[in-house]
Design an enzyme around this catalytic site. Structure first.
Site, PDB file in Angstrom:
ATOM      1  N   ASP A 326       3.547  -8.663  -9.867  1.00  0.00           N
ATOM      2  CA  ASP A 326       4.473  -7.817 -10.630  1.00  0.00           C
ATOM      3  C   ASP A 326       4.874  -8.570 -11.887  1.00  0.00           C
ATOM      4  O   ASP A 326       4.724  -9.796 -11.981  1.00  0.00           O
ATOM      5  CB  ASP A 326       5.708  -7.468  -9.799  1.00  0.00           C
ATOM      6  CG  ASP A 326       6.416  -6.206 -10.279  1.00  0.00           C
ATOM      7  OD1 ASP A 326       6.192  -5.795 -11.436  1.00  0.00           O
ATOM      8  OD2 ASP A 326       7.194  -5.629  -9.499  1.00  0.00           O
ATOM      9  N   HIS A 327       5.376  -7.834 -12.851  1.00  0.00           N
ATOM     10  CA  HIS A 327       5.918  -8.442 -14.055  1.00  0.00           C
ATOM     11  C   HIS A 327       7.333  -8.922 -13.760  1.00  0.00           C
ATOM     12  O   HIS A 327       8.224  -8.116 -13.479  1.00  0.00           O
ATOM     13  CB  HIS A 327       5.917  -7.444 -15.210  1.00  0.00           C
ATOM     14  CG  HIS A 327       4.560  -7.168 -15.754  1.00  0.00           C
ATOM     15  ND1 HIS A 327       4.113  -5.900 -16.069  1.00  0.00           N
ATOM     16  CD2 HIS A 327       3.530  -7.997 -16.032  1.00  0.00           C
ATOM     17  CE1 HIS A 327       2.881  -5.971 -16.532  1.00  0.00           C
ATOM     18  NE2 HIS A 327       2.500  -7.233 -16.510  1.00  0.00           N
ATOM     19  N   TYR A 529       9.237  -3.326 -12.057  1.00  0.00           N
ATOM     20  CA  TYR A 529       8.765  -2.199 -11.247  1.00  0.00           C
ATOM     21  C   TYR A 529       7.287  -1.911 -11.499  1.00  0.00           C
ATOM     22  O   TYR A 529       6.865  -0.761 -11.554  1.00  0.00           O
ATOM     23  CB  TYR A 529       9.572  -0.921 -11.511  1.00  0.00           C
ATOM     24  CG  TYR A 529      11.068  -1.050 -11.456  1.00  0.00           C
ATOM     25  CD1 TYR A 529      11.699  -2.034 -10.694  1.00  0.00           C
ATOM     26  CD2 TYR A 529      11.883  -0.166 -12.161  1.00  0.00           C
ATOM     27  CE1 TYR A 529      13.078  -2.134 -10.641  1.00  0.00           C
ATOM     28  CE2 TYR A 529      13.269  -0.251 -12.108  1.00  0.00           C
ATOM     29  CZ  TYR A 529      13.870  -1.246 -11.358  1.00  0.00           C
ATOM     30  OH  TYR A 529      15.238  -1.336 -11.304  1.00  0.00           O
ATOM     31  N   HIS A 530       6.476  -2.964 -11.622  1.00  0.00           N
ATOM     32  CA  HIS A 530       5.044  -2.817 -11.872  1.00  0.00           C
ATOM     33  C   HIS A 530       4.203  -3.476 -10.778  1.00  0.00           C
ATOM     34  O   HIS A 530       3.261  -4.215 -11.081  1.00  0.00           O
ATOM     35  CB  HIS A 530       4.668  -3.442 -13.224  1.00  0.00           C
ATOM     36  CG  HIS A 530       5.347  -2.836 -14.401  1.00  0.00           C
ATOM     37  ND1 HIS A 530       5.467  -3.476 -15.623  1.00  0.00           N
ATOM     38  CD2 HIS A 530       5.946  -1.629 -14.569  1.00  0.00           C
ATOM     39  CE1 HIS A 530       6.109  -2.696 -16.476  1.00  0.00           C
ATOM     40  NE2 HIS A 530       6.421  -1.564 -15.859  1.00  0.00           N
ATOM     41  N   PRO A 531       4.474  -3.259  -9.508  1.00  0.00           N
ATOM     42  CA  PRO A 531       3.697  -3.941  -8.463  1.00  0.00           C
ATOM     43  C   PRO A 531       2.274  -3.403  -8.372  1.00  0.00           C
ATOM     44  O   PRO A 531       2.052  -2.197  -8.446  1.00  0.00           O
ATOM     45  CB  PRO A 531       4.485  -3.640  -7.186  1.00  0.00           C
ATOM     46  CG  PRO A 531       5.149  -2.325  -7.460  1.00  0.00           C
ATOM     47  CD  PRO A 531       5.502  -2.359  -8.925  1.00  0.00           C
TER      48      PRO A 531
END
Length: 605
Positions: A326-327, A529-531
């Site tokens: 994730d980021h 919120y980029h998994p």
């Protein structure tokens, strides 16, 4: 009634004049379909729509959540949707090296639950990532996924409404289902950020065109001022097809796999009743980076040792749930801008603005949930001569002080102590936030089952800062955020200044020194919120891969995974557009595997 509940109730009343925002769902379903798609999110909605374009095949789309309400239409209200019926409300396991300032060292992990999935909750940013991301995928074994291979699918989806952007680049589409538009509402903060670009040595550009490096001209998945979820974009046009059934509130329990290791259907629950439906051709899992590995493991596909401990019969020993990325950044770089326009909250509360949005789809409520600026730039660790930026910045109107501690505080997971010490002195003032992150983290986490109960949340471990270099790069992008505020005329003109209150646990360090930023980054870590990555795509000989380049689960027939979990590595940007691209490309692959898809006596539509 709290201060923020007032507009929330008004939002719920906005129904009458909105354009269509949810597809027709079915009350009944058949015992057998050609294809079963599990999950109606950013990927599953696309796959179900595209497969049902062929009248000779039948498609069942199952979604654990409900059809969306009107509240999801309002771009400025995105944060209100967290911790509600459209959110799985996940939390991570306690972290060892990051998130140390949160209760139990756990992060909030919002994921969409409803028709449209996380495209109901997200912050609209339309970002494709970098060409080199996809070329790297192909080099590492994802054959057929280089930039030249995926570019046509980005263009295919896109219906870009900004004529100026489209005229300047051939890399945009205007005939796709997914509406992409530029902001209708421009604030003084957005203007300041655009002006600051040249002062920091960057261009203000369309980052989805020939080059990515620079401050971004924002574009988002907005149609006529309202959210354009994948449900609206892809499923509403398909709603009249008799060969597509969409079932809401259907919780899939497992994939059915026979002794020949062939997927032949799914078992799911609706209102405590258990149903079984068979698939004549394929089962497609599109549950997302958390739910897809969870469902595969519950079905016997995953790490042998882990499944055996839980008493699950192992059908395929694969590294399902590994490779989580994730980021990683922070929400704790806040500042005040005394000369800027009033914070977005005040405009949301205005009856005039509510009426304008309801009637025309214009005004401040069309804001991309407060995101006013975005930049893709280089840290000192990156080679600036290549167009492959390694750090990202989002600039958002507001902070946890803006809503008097009623919404953002809970969404981020800020403790009462942190709010009192850092944010309370700025309550009600004109405050804004930077969301910085490092784009290509080295650290890898895992998803594991907590038990054999499908309804028990899985164990999410992002393994924050497994490698110190990830924190090093986060500190560098945090420094750039401070420089943007303190060293540009553009931000001085709006009276911008950093908060003077220190975060608990970091008081001993000089404010905004490298040591202070490192402390804040480690203590108050947050993800964007980029998994991705938990069902990694690669060659069939790759021991770290779960699916092959056609997204077929290795060792199991008639089963594919189509969502962000298949990404081998995280793209250099927001993930919604790439996930839609993956679904578009996968749909063509699935169609190509079915030579009989156009041979039937009559149309089923």
């Amino acid at each position: 009634m709290s201060f923020f509940n007032i507009p929330f109730q008004v939002f719920l009343a906005i129904n009458t004049l909105m354009t269509a925002y949810k597809p027709y769902t079915s009350d009944t379903f058949n015992r057998e379909y050609d294809y079963i798609v599990v999950g109606a999110g950013s990927a599953g909605s696309v796959v179900a729509s595209r497969l049902s374009e062929d009248p000779c095949v039948s498609v069942l789309l199952l979604e654990a959540g409900p059809n969306p309400d009107a509240i999801t239409e309002i771009p400025a209200a995105a944060f209100l949707l967290q911790h509600g019926k459209y959110d799985w409300e996940y939390k991570t396991v306690p972290q060892k090296r990051g998130a140390l300032g949160y209760d139990n060292r756990q992060l909030q992990w919002p994921r969409g639950k409803g028709i449209g999935g996380s495209s109901l909750l997200n912050f609209f940013m339309y970002v494709r990532g970098n060409k080199r991301d996809y070329d790297q995928w192909a080099e590492d074994g994802a054959d057929g996924w280089s930039w030249k291979d995926v570019k046509p699918y980005f263009i295919k989806s896109e219906n870009n409404t900004d004529k100026e952007i489209c005229q300047k680049s051939t890399l945009h589409g205007s005939d796709g289902y997914l509406t992409v538009s530029s902001p209708q509402y421009n604030s003084t903060l957005m203007t300041a950020f655009a002006k600051a670009a040249s002062e920091r040595g960057y261009e203000y550009r369309d980052i989805n065109s020939e080059k990515q490096t620079g401050f971004s001209k924002l574009q988002g998945t907005i149609r006529n001022g309202r959210r354009c979820s994948t449900a609206k974009a892809f499923l509403i046009p398909a709603s009249g097809r008799k060969n597509l059934d969409i079932i809401e509130n259907a919780f899939v329990l497992k994939v059915l796999i026979n002794d020949k290791k062939e997927a032949y259907g799914v078992q799911f629950e609706i209102n405590k009743n258990i149903y079984t439906v068979k698939a004549k051709k394929e089962v497609i899992i599109s549950g997302g980076t958390i739910n897809s590995p969870q469902l595969l493991m519950l079905s016997g596909i995953g790490p042998k040792e882990h499944l055996t401990k839980l008493g699950i019969k192992v059908i395929a020993d694969l590294p399902v749930g590994d490779n989580l990325q994730d980021h990683v950044g922070t929400t704790s770089l806040n500042f005040e801008a005394t000369k800027a326009e009033p914070i977005l909250l005040g405009k949301i509360l205005s009856p005039f603005n509510l009426g304008e949005f309801n009637k025309y789809g214009t005004g401040p409520l069309t804001s991309f949930s407060g995101i006013e600026g975005m930049a893709y730039i280089n840290s000192k660790y990156n080679d600036p001569t290549i167009d492959w930026p390694d750090i990202e910045i989002h600039l958002a109107a507001g902070s946890p002080a803006s809503d008097y501690g009623t919404i953002l505080k809970s969404a981020v997971g800020i403790t009462d102590k942190v709010y009192r010490q850092v944010y309370a002195p700025y309550t009600g003032k004109n405050t804004f936030t930077f969301f910085p992150c490092y784009l290509r983290p080295k650290s890898r986490g895992t998803i594991r089952l907590a038990s054999t109960n499908p309804k028990e949340h899985p164990l999410i471990d992002p393994n924050l800062f497994q490698y110190d270099e990830d924190l090093d790069r986060l500190v560098e992008v945090m420094k750039e955020c401070v420089n943007i505020v303190e060293k540009t005329k553009a931000f001085k003109e709006i009276g911008a200044k950093m908060f003077k209150t220190k975060f608990p646990g970091c008081e001993k360090h000089k404010l905004y020194s490298e040591d202070y930023l490192r402390c804040v980054g480690r203590m108050y870590t947050y993800t964007l919120y980029h998994p991705v990555g938990t069902c990694k795509m690669g060659r069939r000989t790759d021991k770290t891969a779960v699916v092959d380049p056609e997204l077929k689960v290795i060792g199991v027939k008639n089963l594919r995974v189509v969502d962000g979990s298949v990404m081998p590595t995280l793209v250099s940007g927001n993930t919604n557009a790439p996930i839609i691209m993956i679904a578009e490309k996968a749909s063509d692959m699935i169609k190509a595997s079915n030579p009989d898809r156009l041979t039937c006596k009559k149309s089923r539509w």
